[in-house]
Design a protein around this motif. Structure first.
Motif, PDB file in Angstrom:
ATOM      1  N   ASN A  84       0.563  -1.180  -0.067  1.00 53.37           N
ATOM      2  CA  ASN A  84       0.040  -0.030  -0.083  1.00 53.37           C
ATOM      3  C   ASN A  84       0.936   1.221   0.162  1.00 53.37           C
ATOM      4  N   GLN A  85       1.348   1.440  -1.095  1.00 48.93           N
ATOM      5  CA  GLN A  85       2.474   2.808  -1.325  1.00 48.93           C
ATOM      6  C   GLN A  85       2.001   4.027  -1.050  1.00 48.93           C
ATOM      7  N   ARG A  86       0.725   4.278  -1.533  1.00 47.14           N
ATOM      8  CA  ARG A  86      -0.024   5.512  -1.461  1.00 47.14           C
ATOM      9  C   ARG A  86      -0.453   5.944   0.008  1.00 47.14           C
ATOM     10  N   GLY A  87      -0.715   4.740   0.860  1.00 47.33           N
ATOM     11  CA  GLY A  87      -1.135   4.897   2.322  1.00 47.33           C
ATOM     12  C   GLY A  87      -2.549   5.253   2.211  1.00 47.33           C
ATOM     13  N   ASP A  88      -3.381   4.583   1.457  1.00 47.88           N
ATOM     14  CA  ASP A  88      -4.648   4.686   1.316  1.00 47.88           C
ATOM     15  C   ASP A  88      -5.400   3.970   2.550  1.00 47.88           C
ATOM     16  N   LYS A  89      -6.230   4.549   3.164  1.00 43.52           N
ATOM     17  CA  LYS A  89      -6.901   4.017   4.417  1.00 43.52           C
ATOM     18  C   LYS A  89      -7.916   2.924   4.104  1.00 43.52           C
ATOM     19  N   LEU A  90      -7.585   1.659   4.169  1.00 41.11           N
ATOM     20  CA  LEU A  90      -8.063   0.492   3.557  1.00 41.11           C
ATOM     21  C   LEU A  90      -8.598  -0.462   4.545  1.00 41.11           C
ATOM     22  N   GLU A  91      -9.625  -1.126   4.365  1.00 40.43           N
ATOM     23  CA  GLU A  91      -9.964  -2.599   5.042  1.00 40.43           C
ATOM     24  C   GLU A  91     -10.768  -3.258   4.189  1.00 40.43           C
ATOM     25  N   PHE A 117       2.512 -17.160   1.366  1.00 40.09           N
ATOM     26  CA  PHE A 117       3.583 -16.762   0.721  1.00 40.09           C
ATOM     27  C   PHE A 117       4.628 -15.862   1.628  1.00 40.09           C
ATOM     28  N   PRO A 118       5.911 -16.427   1.782  1.00 39.41           N
ATOM     29  CA  PRO A 118       6.504 -15.719   2.606  1.00 39.41           C
ATOM     30  C   PRO A 118       6.905 -14.046   2.825  1.00 39.41           C
ATOM     31  N   ILE A 119       6.735 -13.731   1.411  1.00 38.53           N
ATOM     32  CA  ILE A 119       6.864 -12.198   1.167  1.00 38.53           C
ATOM     33  C   ILE A 119       5.450 -11.388   1.816  1.00 38.53           C
ATOM     34  N   ARG A 246      13.121 -10.622 -10.235  1.00 36.88           N
ATOM     35  CA  ARG A 246      12.492 -10.752  -8.750  1.00 36.88           C
ATOM     36  C   ARG A 246      13.256 -10.002  -7.672  1.00 36.88           C
ATOM     37  N   LYS A 247      14.504  -9.302  -8.117  1.00 36.60           N
ATOM     38  CA  LYS A 247      15.057  -8.192  -7.339  1.00 36.60           C
ATOM     39  C   LYS A 247      13.887  -7.360  -6.849  1.00 36.60           C
ATOM     40  N   TYR A 248      13.114  -6.950  -7.698  1.00 32.85           N
ATOM     41  CA  TYR A 248      11.857  -6.013  -7.151  1.00 32.85           C
ATOM     42  C   TYR A 248      10.659  -6.856  -6.709  1.00 32.85           C
ATOM     43  N   PRO A 249      10.279  -6.447  -5.461  1.00 28.45           N
ATOM     44  CA  PRO A 249       9.413  -7.274  -4.677  1.00 28.45           C
ATOM     45  C   PRO A 249       8.056  -7.599  -5.398  1.00 28.45           C
ATOM     46  N   ALA A 250       7.561  -6.671  -6.116  1.00 30.46           N
ATOM     47  CA  ALA A 250       6.398  -6.784  -6.796  1.00 30.46           C
ATOM     48  C   ALA A 250       6.455  -7.845  -7.987  1.00 30.46           C
ATOM     49  N   PHE A 326       0.653  -2.095 -22.698  1.00 31.17           N
ATOM     50  CA  PHE A 326       0.141  -2.861 -21.416  1.00 31.17           C
ATOM     51  C   PHE A 326       1.551  -3.214 -20.576  1.00 31.17           C
ATOM     52  N   TRP A 327       2.424  -3.898 -21.093  1.00 32.99           N
ATOM     53  CA  TRP A 327       3.570  -4.127 -20.511  1.00 32.99           C
ATOM     54  C   TRP A 327       4.428  -2.989 -20.099  1.00 32.99           C
ATOM     55  N   GLU A 328       4.334  -1.864 -20.681  1.00 27.21           N
ATOM     56  CA  GLU A 328       5.190  -0.599 -20.382  1.00 27.21           C
ATOM     57  C   GLU A 328       4.594  -0.071 -19.012  1.00 27.21           C
ATOM     58  N   HIS A 329       3.240  -0.191 -18.938  1.00 23.53           N
ATOM     59  CA  HIS A 329       2.559   0.264 -17.693  1.00 23.53           C
ATOM     60  C   HIS A 329       3.019  -0.668 -16.348  1.00 23.53           C
ATOM     61  N   PHE A 330       2.518  -2.056 -16.828  1.00 25.97           N
ATOM     62  CA  PHE A 330       2.824  -3.174 -15.908  1.00 25.97           C
ATOM     63  C   PHE A 330       4.173  -2.952 -15.272  1.00 25.97           C
ATOM     64  N   ASP A 331       5.157  -2.961 -15.886  1.00 25.76           N
ATOM     65  CA  ASP A 331       6.358  -3.207 -15.459  1.00 25.76           C
ATOM     66  C   ASP A 331       6.776  -1.926 -14.761  1.00 25.76           C
ATOM     67  N   SER A 332       6.398  -0.717 -15.287  1.00 30.07           N
ATOM     68  CA  SER A 332       6.494   0.500 -14.365  1.00 30.07           C
ATOM     69  C   SER A 332       6.182   0.471 -12.979  1.00 30.07           C
ATOM     70  N   LEU A 333       4.910  -0.263 -13.061  1.00 28.63           N
ATOM     71  CA  LEU A 333       4.410  -0.101 -11.787  1.00 28.63           C
ATOM     72  C   LEU A 333       5.016  -1.207 -10.634  1.00 28.63           C
ATOM     73  N   CYS A 334       5.358  -2.460 -11.112  1.00 25.46           N
ATOM     74  CA  CYS A 334       6.072  -3.366 -10.313  1.00 25.46           C
ATOM     75  C   CYS A 334       7.261  -2.869  -9.951  1.00 25.46           C
ATOM     76  N   LYS A 335       8.106  -2.139 -10.857  1.00 27.43           N
ATOM     77  CA  LYS A 335       9.414  -1.635 -10.455  1.00 27.43           C
ATOM     78  C   LYS A 335       9.201  -0.545  -9.338  1.00 27.43           C
ATOM     79  N   ASN A 336       8.080   0.004  -9.478  1.00 30.86           N
ATOM     80  CA  ASN A 336       7.837   1.262  -8.434  1.00 30.86           C
ATOM     81  C   ASN A 336       7.742   0.716  -7.099  1.00 30.86           C
ATOM     82  N   ALA A 337       7.465  -0.496  -6.719  1.00 25.20           N
ATOM     83  CA  ALA A 337       7.246  -0.986  -5.462  1.00 25.20           C
ATOM     84  C   ALA A 337       8.518  -0.826  -4.533  1.00 25.20           C
ATOM     85  N   LYS A 338       8.158  -0.512  -3.449  1.00 28.31           N
ATOM     86  CA  LYS A 338       9.210  -0.390  -2.524  1.00 28.31           C
ATOM     87  C   LYS A 338      10.044  -1.378  -2.137  1.00 28.31           C
ATOM     88  N   LEU A 339      11.258  -1.492  -2.062  1.00 27.10           N
ATOM     89  CA  LEU A 339      12.030  -2.672  -1.433  1.00 27.10           C
ATOM     90  C   LEU A 339      11.721  -3.100  -0.045  1.00 27.10           C
TER      91      LEU A 339
END
Length: 341
Positions: A84-91, A117-119, A246-250, A326-339
Motif C-alpha cells: 500500500n504505497q500511497r497509504g490509502d486507508k483501507l479495510e 507466501f513468505p513475502i 525478482r529483485k523487485y518485490p512486486a 500494457f507491458w510498459e505500464h505493468f512493468d513500470s508499476l512493478c518496478k515502483n514497489a518499495k524494496l
C-alpha cells in the motif's frame, strides 16, 4: 544488464524512467473500489491498484468464487500491508454472497497457498482491518462516503454489486463506470458442465441473475470478455521475465502467483483476464473497444450467456489490447514497489 532490462519477448529496454510515465498519469485523483475473487489474476489486480499513481483505492471486497473467501480476505489484507504505497486507508470486506454455480474446487485452493507466501508473512502481524459489514453493504458505504465519483472494478462475479443495487439504487449516481471481467459475446465460453451449453464464462455462470440485475441498471459498463484477452496469454517467456526481475518485490510476488497456475490449468491456456480489466481501468489507452448493446439469459442451459441485440443495454466491449503499452505500464508499476526492509 540495465535496470529492468527486458529482452526478446518483451520490447522495452529501459523502463527505469517511471517518473516520465507517472507524469502522464491523470492529474486528478480518481476513486476506485475493487471487488475480486481470490485467484492469481485477482491478487495481481489488487497489487497493481495499490502501486498505481494518482488514484485512491477506497475499498476492497472479496467474493467466495474463483478462490476461497477466507484465505482470500487474509491474503488481501497482507498484500495491502506490504504494497500500500500511497497509504490509502483501507479495510477488506468479506462477501457473504453465494453462487448459483460454484467454481471447480481445484481452481479455488490456490488462495490458501498465496496466503502463506513468505513475502506476505515476514512481520507475522496483519494490520489492515476487516470491514465490519459484508462486501455489498461495505461498498454502498464506501461509495456514499467517497469525495467524488467512484470507478468500480470487478474481477469476479457481479453478485455483490447486484445486491447493492437492489438495496440502494442511488449508488448509481455516484458510480462513474463499472469495469468487469466476465461474460463472452462471441458464444465461446469456458464453462464445460452437463448443465451448461458451453457458451458461458465462469464469472457470469456463478450468478446469471446478478448479471441481469447489473445489465438492467443505468451504470456505464466496460466489459472485458473472454474474447478480449487473446493477446495476453501466460507464457514461459512471461514467467522468465518475472523471474529475471525478482529483485523487485512486486515482480517476485507476481512470479510466485503465476507459478501456481500449473496446479489447475493443465493442458489449457491461461490468459491475464483480470489484469487486463484492471489495467484498462487505470490506463484506458491500452485497449481498443467498440460500443454495442447486449443482454444476458438467465434460464436453462443458456443461463449466463451474453448476446448482442438492438433491444439490449448500451455498453462498451473491449476487443483487443495494445501489448506494448500494457507491458510498459505493468512493468513500470512493478518496478515502483518499495524494496523490503
Amino acid at each position: 544488464m540495465d535496470d529492468l532490462e527486458l529482452t526478446g519477448f518483451f520490447p522495452y529496454n529501459n523502463l527505469g524512467k517511471t517518473d516520465l510515465i507517472h507524469r502522464k498519469a491523470r492529474k486528478n485523483m480518481k476513486n476506485f473500489y475493487l471487488n475480486h475473487d481470490s485467484n492469481m489474476d485477482d491478487f495481481t489486480s489488487l497489487l497493481l491498484m495499490l502501486l498505481a499513481p494518482d488514484i485512491k483505492l477506497i475499498g476492497v471486497g472479496v467474493t467466495d468464487a474463483d478462490g476461497y473467501v477466507e484465505p482470500g480476505v487474509s491474503a488481501s489484507r497482507k498484500i495491502i500491508d506490504r504494497f500500500n504505497q500511497r497509504g490509502d486507508k483501507l479495510e477488506v470486506a468479506r462477501s457473504n454472497s453465494r453462487p448459483i454455480n460454484q467454481f471447480p474446487e481445484a481452481w479455488r485452493v490456490s488462495s490458501f497457498s498465496v496466503d502463506h507466501f513468505p513475502i506476505l508473512n515476514e512481520t507475522g502481524v496483519v494490520k489492515t482491518p476487516i470491514a465490519k459489514k459484508p462486501a455489498h453493504l461495505d461498498m454502498i458505504d464506501k461509495i456514499h462516503k467517497a469525495d467524488g465519483p467512484v470507478t468500480l472494478v470487478f474481477t469476479g462475479p457481479l453478485t455483490d454489486l447486484a445486491r447493492a443495487l437492489e438495496i440502494d439504487p442511488s449508488i448509481q449516481d455516484k458510480v462513474e463506470e463499472l469495469y468487469w471481467m466476465g461474460g463472452s459475446l462471441n458464444g465461446h465460453g469456458n464453462v464445460f458442465t452437463p448443465v451448461s451449453d458451453d457458451t458461458q464464462e465462469w464469472n457470469a455462470w456463478w450468478d446469471p441473475e446478478a448479471c441481469k440485475t447489473v445489465w438492467d441498471s443505468k451504470l456505464k459498463i466496460q466489459q472485458v470478455g473472454l474474447e478480449s484477452t487473446e493477446e495476453l496469454p501466460l507464457t514461459d517467456e512471461m514467467r522468465q521475465h518475472f523471474n529475471q526481475n525478482r529483485k523487485y518485490p512486486a515482480f517476485e510476488f507476481v512470479g510466485y502467483l503465476y507459478s501456481l497456475v500449473n496446479s489447475f490449468e493443465v493442458d489449457s491456456t491461461y490468459y491475464l483476464w483480470d489484469v487486463l480489466t484492471t489495467m484498462s481501468a487505470l490506463y484506458p489507452e491500452i485497449v481498443t473497444s467498440r460500443d454495442t448493446k447486449s443482454d444476458v439469459y438467465t434460464d436453462g442451459h443458456r443461463a449466463g450467456r451474453f448476446f448482442e441485440t438492438e433491444n439490449g443495454r448500451p455498453m462498451t466491449l473491449v476487443t483487443s489490447a495494445n501489448y506494448d503499452k500494457f507491458w510498459e505500464h505493468f512493468d513500470s508499476l512493478c518496478k515502483n514497489a518499495k524494496l523490503l526492509g
